[in-house]
Design a protein around this motif. Structure first.
Motif, PDB file in Angstrom:
ATOM      1  N   ASP A   1      -8.778  39.866  52.253  1.00 53.19           N
ATOM      2  CA  ASP A   1      -7.863  39.513  53.334  1.00 53.19           C
ATOM      3  C   ASP A   1      -6.450  39.464  52.746  1.00 53.19           C
ATOM      4  OD1 ASP A   1      -7.564  38.217  56.171  1.00 53.19           O
ATOM      5  OD2 ASP A   1      -6.379  36.977  54.814  1.00 53.19           O
TER       6      ASP A   1
ATOM      7  N   PHE B   1      -5.646  35.492  52.467  1.00 52.87           N
ATOM      8  CA  PHE B   1      -6.506  34.527  51.786  1.00 52.87           C
ATOM      9  C   PHE B   1      -7.283  35.124  50.614  1.00 52.87           C
ATOM     10  CE2 PHE B   1      -6.175  33.030  56.255  1.00 52.87           C
ATOM     11  CZ  PHE B   1      -5.407  31.897  55.997  1.00 52.87           C
ATOM     12  N   GLY B   2      -7.140  36.430  50.392  1.00 51.21           N
ATOM     13  CA  GLY B   2      -7.810  37.044  49.257  1.00 51.21           C
ATOM     14  C   GLY B   2      -9.253  37.405  49.568  1.00 51.21           C
TER      15      GLY B   2
ATOM     16  N   LEU C   1     -13.018  37.649  50.515  1.00 53.01           N
ATOM     17  CA  LEU C   1     -13.945  37.023  51.450  1.00 53.01           C
ATOM     18  C   LEU C   1     -15.349  37.481  51.105  1.00 53.01           C
ATOM     19  CD1 LEU C   1     -12.184  37.845  54.857  1.00 53.01           C
ATOM     20  CD2 LEU C   1     -11.881  35.800  53.460  1.00 53.01           C
TER      21      LEU C   1
ATOM     22  N   LEU D   1     -19.394  37.742  52.763  1.00 48.26           N
ATOM     23  CA  LEU D   1     -20.094  37.752  54.045  1.00 48.26           C
ATOM     24  C   LEU D   1     -21.597  37.805  53.828  1.00 48.26           C
ATOM     25  CD1 LEU D   1     -19.403  39.945  57.111  1.00 48.26           C
ATOM     26  CD2 LEU D   1     -21.393  40.529  55.741  1.00 48.26           C
TER      27      LEU D   1
ATOM     28  N   VAL E   1     -18.934  34.038  57.101  1.00 51.33           N
ATOM     29  CA  VAL E   1     -17.902  34.492  56.175  1.00 51.33           C
ATOM     30  C   VAL E   1     -17.274  33.276  55.494  1.00 51.33           C
ATOM     31  CG1 VAL E   1     -15.693  35.727  56.012  1.00 51.33           C
ATOM     32  CG2 VAL E   1     -17.414  36.489  57.664  1.00 51.33           C
ATOM     33  N   ARG E   2     -16.968  33.403  54.204  1.00 52.19           N
ATOM     34  CA  ARG E   2     -16.255  32.349  53.475  1.00 52.19           C
ATOM     35  C   ARG E   2     -15.204  32.979  52.568  1.00 52.19           C
ATOM     36  NH1 ARG E   2     -18.468  29.801  56.667  1.00 52.19           N
ATOM     37  NH2 ARG E   2     -19.575  27.834  56.522  1.00 52.19           N
ATOM     38  N   VAL E   3     -14.263  32.141  52.176  1.00 53.74           N
ATOM     39  CA  VAL E   3     -13.250  32.572  51.219  1.00 53.74           C
ATOM     40  C   VAL E   3     -13.789  32.323  49.809  1.00 53.74           C
ATOM     41  CG1 VAL E   3     -10.882  32.194  50.433  1.00 53.74           C
ATOM     42  CG2 VAL E   3     -11.437  31.921  52.854  1.00 53.74           C
ATOM     43  N   CYS E   4     -13.586  33.270  48.908  1.00 57.26           N
ATOM     44  CA  CYS E   4     -14.035  33.115  47.520  1.00 57.26           C
ATOM     45  C   CYS E   4     -12.984  32.351  46.711  1.00 57.26           C
ATOM     46  CB  CYS E   4     -14.249  34.478  46.860  1.00 57.26           C
ATOM     47  SG  CYS E   4     -15.496  35.461  47.690  1.00 57.26           S
ATOM     48  N   PRO E   5     -13.373  31.617  45.698  1.00 56.04           N
ATOM     49  CA  PRO E   5     -14.753  31.407  45.263  1.00 56.04           C
ATOM     50  C   PRO E   5     -15.476  30.387  46.136  1.00 56.04           C
ATOM     51  CG  PRO E   5     -13.234  30.156  43.873  1.00 56.04           C
ATOM     52  CD  PRO E   5     -12.398  30.903  44.853  1.00 56.04           C
ATOM     53  N   ILE E   6     -16.772  30.558  46.273  1.00 56.61           N
ATOM     54  CA  ILE E   6     -17.538  29.611  47.084  1.00 56.61           C
ATOM     55  C   ILE E   6     -18.291  28.632  46.194  1.00 56.61           C
ATOM     56  CG2 ILE E   6     -17.825  31.150  49.075  1.00 56.61           C
ATOM     57  CD1 ILE E   6     -20.720  31.664  48.039  1.00 56.61           C
TER      58      ILE E   6
ATOM     59  N   ASP F   1     -21.032  25.700  50.002  1.00 61.22           N
ATOM     60  CA  ASP F   1     -20.598  26.778  50.901  1.00 61.22           C
ATOM     61  C   ASP F   1     -21.716  27.796  51.103  1.00 61.22           C
ATOM     62  OD1 ASP F   1     -17.997  25.743  51.154  1.00 61.22           O
ATOM     63  OD2 ASP F   1     -17.319  26.792  49.353  1.00 61.22           O
TER      64      ASP F   1
END
Lengths: 473, 207
Positions: free
Chosen positions: B108, B111-112, B114, B116, B132-137, B141
């Motif tokens: 992204d 946000f860098g 992602l 999924l 979907v999450r933003v890395c690092p998880i 998460d």
């Protein structure tokens, strides 16, 4: 905190220069200055107008041709002049060592003139000037009696003073929501409309409001953020301190034609925002109504990580709808302990069944409401209360409202009230809400708010644990 | 301009992060494919930048074990490949039946990286049931990503599968964070079977 702009000079200025102040009541600069008088600002006000003569006065104050002529400390300069004159005005603010600037004027990147805006950024950086805007309404702080908005007071109602602060990228959403908030019974702490976020952006504002002791709950309208990584960094800290309710405008469909993979079309821009909200403890509202519904529960009610909700009602049907709405929002219906049932049996008439939702019948009066709330508030099997008080019924009157207020402000479990209705209900709803008991028009709205409360409480608890564990190491 | 990383290169790179794909190799003729098979069932795929959806366009041949089957599949893919040049032919072990999932990565602009997760194969585009999450998880998460899916009970049918998916998500997140240059990633499908998993198809895009 050093990395982010401190907005104190903007929100609590001791002196304000209004660049573009005018004798003409139709000019934005005139309205802004008039608003300063209307809200009872007690600091120094200096009108600045390029065509001011030696003896010109505006709204009774001596006018200056430039901020450079004032020769006194200026905490805040509000710039409300046509775009083409803003660059020079900003440069003068820098030279005059003004501590902060709000550019209300529009006509920059939002209309495609990024070059002009870039020049402003260059000046702001050179003088290390915290600049809000351009293309914004500026700020409002009811405690320090600051209001830079250029909306005439008769067009917009002013909220009362309270614990909710509101930041909005869009000025239109900002003023609309302010108008709506003024009809809510929770008050406003600070309002920040930040427009193009040229220098001060979402991360700065979130950080400032996060550390502002007068702000208990933040509501945030964004369309996009400028510095994603910084925003996340601030969010991680702030959402642990206080609830942040966020609403995102401009949900763009992922450009699937440009995507090279399944993931790119499924994990587009909006999915990224949703991920950020979910992961970093924001409370996401999907509509302006939802935003206000969440604000009023968070500002007044205690948190709970457990989700067993007791429902009491003076109307059976709405109780059934309430039971459905708990389920649909992932909450559980409480099962009363035997002690609670025994205690209730003593005070309720025989027709009242001890199962949930508890229908206390249409003639339920303040005594029945009071006894039920008292027992449920002490039952360890109950984590939260949903009280349905239909004021159309024969038993419900002002005494019921007073009883709910008494318990709603005393007990340490969250309480939500469902009270749909017309003017009679409205009067009582206002009484309850002014005392910090949130009232909702439907069980669905109440259940959604409770679910948001539980979700946030869990986030907070989880992250406090993580924080403590990290410290121990 | 982004470009697709060579399959075997992607295979090796992911392997370094403990992300396991099916045993695979390029073949230049059907004889090599027969040798790779060694009597066991294999899958044969045509790989080309011009073909994104292999299973839809008949560019995947499943369950080949006899020398004759392998040869005729090879010939057919070569024929189909004429319009998709340049292409390569890849052979893989035949995967066992199991649950197909997708794990993906994207970048992204704000946000860098992602990450999924969703039900895989052809279903991902139909149901769009993904989280979907933003890395690092974090581990939390990863659990939430599974929990948030409608297809949770299919993907994490038991604790073992849940653990596999969780660990895999964390590895992929780490991979995405440490490889700035990889802007998109598709592991689709990954097949969960018999208490283990195999990534069957890998697509890594370099930014």
């Amino acid at each position: 905190m050093g990395k982010y702009y401190n907005l104190d000079n903007m929100l609590k200025p001791k002196s304000v220069a209004i660049i573009g102040a005018s004798q003409n009541p139709e000019k934005v600069g005139h309205i802004i200055m008039q608003n300063y008088f209307n809200v009872g600002y007690s600091g120094d006000i200096y009108p600045v107008n390029a065509s001011a003569l030696k003896d010109t006065s505006i709204l009774g104050k001596k006018a200056f041709k430039s901020v450079l002529d004032i020769k006194r400390q200026i905490d805040l300069a509000v710039i409300a002049i046509p775009a083409k004159f803003v660059l020079q005005a900003l440069e003068e603010c820098g030279k005059a060592k003004v501590k902060s600037v709000i550019i209300v004027s529009s006509g920059f990147s939002e209309v495609g003139d990024a070059a002009l805006q870039d020049k402003l950024v260059e000046v702001a950086k050179r003088y290390e000037l915290p600049v809000l805007g351009p293309n914004c309404l500026g700020v409002m702080d009811l405690r320090s009696r600051v209001d830079t908005m250029f909306l005439p007071t008769f067009k917009i109602d002013k909220p009362s003073i309270g614990g909710v602060s509101f930041a909005s990228q869009s000025g239109a959403v900002g003023s609309t929501v302010l108008d709506l908030i003024s009809h809510e019974n929770f008050g406003l702490s600070k309002f920040i409309s930040y427009g193009n976020a040229m220098v001060i952006d979402e991360a700065d504002i979130l950080n400032y409001l996060g550390h502002d002791p007068d702000t208990k709950v933040i509501i945030f309208y964004i369309e996009g953020v400028k510095r994603g990584k910084k925003f996340i960094e601030v969010a991680k800290e702030v959402t642990k301190l206080k609830p942040v309710i966020i609403i995102k405008g401009g949900i763009t469909p992922a450009g699937s034609s440009a995507a090279h993979s399944h993931t790119a079309s499924l994990a587009g821009s909006y999915a990224a925002y949703e991920a950020v909200f979910e992961q970093y403890g924001f409370i996401q509202a999907k509509s302006l109504d939802e935003m206000l519904y969440y604000a009023k529960i968070f500002v007044a009610q205690p948190l709970t990580t457990k989700k067993r909700v007791a429902i009491i009602t003076n109307g059976g049907g709405v109780g059934v709808l309430a039971a459905d709405s708990l389920y649909l929002n992932g909450l559980d219906m409480a099962e009363l302990s035997d002690e609670a049932k025994k205690a209730l049996r003593k005070v309720m008439p025989p027709i009242v069944n001890m199962s949930m939702p508890m229908d206390m019948a249409g003639d339920a009066d303040d005594k029945r409401f009071g006894a039920a709330i008292d027992v449920l508030s002490k039952d360890p099997e109950v984590d939260a209360l949903m009280i349905i008080s239909l004021f159309q019924t024969p038993g419900a009157d002002s005494r019921v409202a007073s009883t709910i207020i008494k318990y709603g402000t005393e007990i340490n479990k969250p309480i939500v009230v469902v009270s749909p209705g017309g003017s009679y209900a409205e009067v009582h709803n206002n009484m309850m809400e002014s005392s910090g008991v949130p009232v909702y028009p439907s069980p669905e709205d109440a259940a959604k708010a409770l679910a948001a409360l539980v979700k946030y409480a869990k986030y907070k608890q989880r992250n406090e644990k993580v924080g403590k564990a990290a410290k121990k190491k | 301009m982004s470009s697709l990383m060579d399959y075997m290169e992607a295979y090796k790179l992911l392997g370094k992060y403990g992300i396991k794909a099916l045993r695979a190799s390029y073949v230049l003729n059907s004889g090599e494919a027969v040798k790779f098979s060694n009597g066991k069932p294999i899958v044969m795929k045509l790989i080309s930048d011009k073909a994104l959806h292999k299973s839809k366009s008949g560019l995947v041949k499943l369950n080949l074990s006899s020398a004759e089957d392998i040869k005729s599949a090879y010939d057919e893919l070569v024929k189909r490949g004429q319009g998709l040049k340049p292409y390569k032919i890849l052979v893989q072990d035949q995967v066992s039946n199991g649950t197909e999932i997708i794990i993906g990565g994207n970048t992204d602009p704000q946000f860098g990286k992602l990450i999924l997760l969703g039900l895989g194969g052809i279903y991902v585009e139909v149901f769009k049931d993904v989280s979907v999450r933003v890395c690092p998880i974090t581990e939390y998460d990863a659990s939430e990503m599974i929990d948030n899916l409608k297809s949770k009970k299919i993907i994490a049918a038991d604790d073992k599968n849940e653990e596999i998916v969780k660990n895999l998500l964390i590895k992929v997140s780490k991979f995405l964070v440490q490889n700035e240059g990889i802007t998109e990633l598709d592991l689709n499908p990954i097949i969960l079977h018999d208490g283990t998993y195999d990534a069957v198809d890998l697509r890594l895009m370099k930014g």
